[in-house]
Write a protein that holds these residues in place. Structure first.
Motif, PDB file in Angstrom:
ATOM      1  N   ALA A 171      40.891  39.942  53.165  1.00  0.00           N
ATOM      2  CA  ALA A 171      41.659  40.521  52.061  1.00  0.00           C
ATOM      3  C   ALA A 171      40.908  40.426  50.739  1.00  0.00           C
ATOM      4  O   ALA A 171      40.808  41.413  49.988  1.00  0.00           O
ATOM      5  CB  ALA A 171      43.012  39.816  51.956  1.00  0.00           C
ATOM      6  N   VAL A 172      40.363  39.248  50.437  1.00  0.00           N
ATOM      7  CA  VAL A 172      39.627  39.069  49.183  1.00  0.00           C
ATOM      8  C   VAL A 172      38.377  39.952  49.161  1.00  0.00           C
ATOM      9  O   VAL A 172      38.028  40.529  48.123  1.00  0.00           O
ATOM     10  CB  VAL A 172      39.243  37.581  48.992  1.00  0.00           C
ATOM     11  CG1 VAL A 172      38.282  37.415  47.821  1.00  0.00           C
ATOM     12  CG2 VAL A 172      40.491  36.742  48.770  1.00  0.00           C
ATOM     13  N   SER A 173      37.729  40.083  50.307  1.00  0.00           N
ATOM     14  CA  SER A 173      36.530  40.927  50.380  1.00  0.00           C
ATOM     15  C   SER A 173      36.849  42.366  50.012  1.00  0.00           C
ATOM     16  O   SER A 173      36.103  43.019  49.255  1.00  0.00           O
ATOM     17  CB  SER A 173      35.927  40.861  51.786  1.00  0.00           C
ATOM     18  OG  SER A 173      35.487  39.559  52.102  1.00  0.00           O
ATOM     19  N   PHE A 174      37.954  42.862  50.518  1.00  0.00           N
ATOM     20  CA  PHE A 174      38.265  44.262  50.233  1.00  0.00           C
ATOM     21  C   PHE A 174      38.850  44.473  48.839  1.00  0.00           C
ATOM     22  O   PHE A 174      38.768  45.582  48.296  1.00  0.00           O
ATOM     23  CB  PHE A 174      39.157  44.851  51.326  1.00  0.00           C
ATOM     24  CG  PHE A 174      38.334  45.423  52.445  1.00  0.00           C
ATOM     25  CD1 PHE A 174      37.764  46.679  52.331  1.00  0.00           C
ATOM     26  CD2 PHE A 174      38.064  44.677  53.567  1.00  0.00           C
ATOM     27  CE1 PHE A 174      36.969  47.188  53.325  1.00  0.00           C
ATOM     28  CE2 PHE A 174      37.273  45.172  54.578  1.00  0.00           C
ATOM     29  CZ  PHE A 174      36.722  46.440  54.468  1.00  0.00           C
ATOM     30  N   ILE A 175      39.410  43.438  48.269  1.00  0.00           N
ATOM     31  CA  ILE A 175      39.773  43.539  46.855  1.00  0.00           C
ATOM     32  C   ILE A 175      38.492  43.732  46.021  1.00  0.00           C
ATOM     33  O   ILE A 175      38.426  44.598  45.133  1.00  0.00           O
ATOM     34  CB  ILE A 175      40.538  42.281  46.397  1.00  0.00           C
ATOM     35  CG1 ILE A 175      41.933  42.255  47.028  1.00  0.00           C
ATOM     36  CG2 ILE A 175      40.662  42.258  44.869  1.00  0.00           C
ATOM     37  CD1 ILE A 175      42.702  40.972  46.768  1.00  0.00           C
ATOM     38  N   ALA A 176      37.476  42.932  46.350  1.00  0.00           N
ATOM     39  CA  ALA A 176      36.196  43.057  45.641  1.00  0.00           C
ATOM     40  C   ALA A 176      35.567  44.420  45.879  1.00  0.00           C
ATOM     41  O   ALA A 176      35.039  45.054  44.950  1.00  0.00           O
ATOM     42  CB  ALA A 176      35.244  41.945  46.092  1.00  0.00           C
ATOM     43  N   LEU A 177      35.618  44.901  47.117  1.00  0.00           N
ATOM     44  CA  LEU A 177      35.037  46.213  47.426  1.00  0.00           C
ATOM     45  C   LEU A 177      35.800  47.337  46.730  1.00  0.00           C
ATOM     46  O   LEU A 177      35.189  48.316  46.256  1.00  0.00           O
ATOM     47  CB  LEU A 177      35.040  46.436  48.939  1.00  0.00           C
ATOM     48  CG  LEU A 177      34.026  45.604  49.729  1.00  0.00           C
ATOM     49  CD1 LEU A 177      34.318  45.675  51.221  1.00  0.00           C
ATOM     50  CD2 LEU A 177      32.596  46.078  49.443  1.00  0.00           C
ATOM     51  N   LEU A 178      37.125  47.211  46.642  1.00  0.00           N
ATOM     52  CA  LEU A 178      37.912  48.228  45.939  1.00  0.00           C
ATOM     53  C   LEU A 178      37.546  48.289  44.465  1.00  0.00           C
ATOM     54  O   LEU A 178      37.402  49.379  43.884  1.00  0.00           O
ATOM     55  CB  LEU A 178      39.405  47.923  46.081  1.00  0.00           C
ATOM     56  CG  LEU A 178      40.125  48.431  47.330  1.00  0.00           C
ATOM     57  CD1 LEU A 178      41.552  47.919  47.365  1.00  0.00           C
ATOM     58  CD2 LEU A 178      40.102  49.953  47.379  1.00  0.00           C
ATOM     59  N   VAL A 179      37.402  47.114  43.856  1.00  0.00           N
ATOM     60  CA  VAL A 179      37.026  47.066  42.447  1.00  0.00           C
ATOM     61  C   VAL A 179      35.659  47.711  42.242  1.00  0.00           C
ATOM     62  O   VAL A 179      35.446  48.487  41.297  1.00  0.00           O
ATOM     63  CB  VAL A 179      37.023  45.607  41.934  1.00  0.00           C
ATOM     64  CG1 VAL A 179      36.431  45.536  40.530  1.00  0.00           C
ATOM     65  CG2 VAL A 179      38.441  45.040  41.949  1.00  0.00           C
ATOM     66  N   ALA A 180      34.719  47.415  43.143  1.00  0.00           N
ATOM     67  CA  ALA A 180      33.369  47.966  43.011  1.00  0.00           C
ATOM     68  C   ALA A 180      33.341  49.470  43.290  1.00  0.00           C
ATOM     69  O   ALA A 180      32.582  50.215  42.653  1.00  0.00           O
ATOM     70  CB  ALA A 180      32.417  47.237  43.963  1.00  0.00           C
ATOM     71  N   ALA A 181      34.180  49.941  44.231  1.00  0.00           N
ATOM     72  CA  ALA A 181      34.155  51.355  44.612  1.00  0.00           C
ATOM     73  C   ALA A 181      34.769  52.269  43.559  1.00  0.00           C
ATOM     74  O   ALA A 181      34.427  53.443  43.463  1.00  0.00           O
ATOM     75  CB  ALA A 181      34.881  51.534  45.943  1.00  0.00           C
TER      76      ALA A 181
END
Length: 428
Positions: A171-181
């Motif tokens: 979950a935390v990984s994809f929060i970071a990926l969403l912010v970056a994307a």
């Protein structure tokens, strides 16, 4: 979360005893273990394929599939609380012996297919992270799962905490990926509004949409959920079934909502960062390479770590599901560590064989194959579930109304029909 769900279930119920509160709290947790199955590598493959090829259009499919999964898992909760028994035990009792054995075999096949997907996903992640070959990655991933099962032997709470930690990593990984994307809200709204047209006029989009559905609703999750709940119902005071139903339903809905958000995030990240680039994305390896170009090496590494965490968490719950399946159909429980070894050895052998025979299959083709097996196995768990739910003598105070039963049967027929359509396309 446990305290929140228990408080909601207890609304309007003054003077609860500490024993009742403790019994209700024990019902919180199985939903999160079940949610793991909804974010395994098979889901990743279909979500990334959908986001890469069709932008945000298939977000609607992710949401609808998740809502159907919530409805089915909620039905599992109701049947288990009403009868006090798990789905495998009930299926073995109400079906004729040959059909019961067939359901058992289908459940075992689903667990084995899921194990294959988890091992392949883990192997891909290790290749992306440290450069291991796929064959070595299969062995290392299998060894990692077995090590966890052996170290946590006799400590179910430790296994649950580990799985929760792995989900948190994803979950935390994809929060970071969403912010970056940095997804474009305007384009997202346009694609979602155009989803019906895309699905109706593009066969490829329809097949990926069916793949998302097939990867979301897994047969062994039905057995796992009911088995975990049945174990925790033993301390529930008599006459408290409706409170238990509210508690376990709240746990299920919240947990699967988290899984829905993770699946949506995977598709959104793919749509925002993997479309229109110079790298053609046809696999998880391609997705990682494209992500490194668009979002940077750090975010690509986060992607690979999340993939490994998703695979390992699903592997642990797969072993737990197998233990429950054997107990229900065979009448006695298998040893989790022994089952884990056997399942991993067979899955590794299948993976090696399929990747090396003839021209060999790519790891992503193995992920697709695992979803085909799950589609085949689903009717053997889903149909008995609905049949049990329709029997008023079993359901007692929690019996469903006729309209609800008809709706459940219709949804079951729809899901099975769509899965068989997907299977036919994959085979023919």
């Amino acid at each position: 979360m446990s305290a929140l769900i228990t408080a909601i279930a207890s609304r309007g119920e003054p003077g609860q005893s500490p024993g009742l509160q403790a019994a209700l709290r024990r019902l919180v947790g199985p939903g999160l273990l079940v949610a793991v199955g909804y974010i395994d590598p098979g889901n990743w493959a279909t979500d990334i394929a959908g986001g890469t090829a069709y932008g945000y259009s298939l977000l609607t499919v992710v949401v609808v599939s998740s809502l159907l999964a919530m409805a089915i898992q909620t039905l599992v909760v109701r049947v288990t609380i009403a009868t006090g028994e798990d789905l495998a035990t009930l299926t073995a009792r109400i079906l004729p012996r040959p059909l019961a054995l067939l359901s058992w075999a289908a459940g075992e096949a689903a667990i084995l297919a899921t194990a294959l997907a988890e091992l392949v996903g883990g192997a891909i992640a290790l290749r992306l992270l440290v450069g291991l070959s796929l064959e070595t990655g299969l062995l290392v991933t299998a060894a990692g799962t077995l090590a966890v099962m052996l170290l946590s032997k006799g400590h179910a709470g430790l296994q649950e905490k580990l799985v929760n930690g792995l989900i948190a990593i994803v979950a935390v990984s994809f929060i970071a990926l969403l912010v970056a994307a940095k997804p474009d809200a305007g384009i997202m709204a346009r694609d979602i509004a155009n989803a019906g047209h895309v699905l109706g006029h593009d066969t490829g989009a329809l097949l990926i949409g069916l793949g998302i559905l097939g990867a979301t609703i897994m047969p062994h999750n039905l057995y796992l959920h009911s088995g975990l709940l049945a174990e925790r119902l033993r301390d529930l005071p008599a006459g408290r079934e409706r409170q238990a139903l509210r508690t376990a339903t709240g746990d299920t809905v919240l947990s699967l909502s988290l899984a829905m958000l993770v699946n949506a995030a995977i598709l959104i990240v793919a749509a925002a960062s993997l479309t229109g680039g110079t790298i053609a994305v046809a696999s998880l390896d391609d997705a990682h390479a494209a992500m490194a170009v668009v979002l940077g090496g750090v975010m690509a590494t986060v992607f690979a770590i999340a993939l490994y965490a998703a695979g390992q968490s699903s592997a642990i719950t797969g072993v737990l599901a197998g233990r429950i399946l054997t107990r229900g159909f065979r009448g006695r429980e298998s040893r989790a560590w022994l089952r884990g070894i056997v399942t991993r050895v067979v899955a590794v052998a299948i993976g090696f064989t399929l990747m090396t025979r003839g021209g060999g299959q790519s790891p992503d083709q193995l992920l697709v194959l695992s979803q085909v097996v799950l589609s085949l196995a689903l009717p053997f768990a889903l149909a008995p579930l609905v049949a049990i739910a329709a029997r008023r003598e079993l359901m007692g105070r929690l019996a469903l109304g006729r309209t609800t039963i008809i709706a459940a049967a219709a949804v079951t027929a729809l899901i099975i029909g769509l899965d068989l359509y997907l299977l036919a396309d994959a085979v023919l």
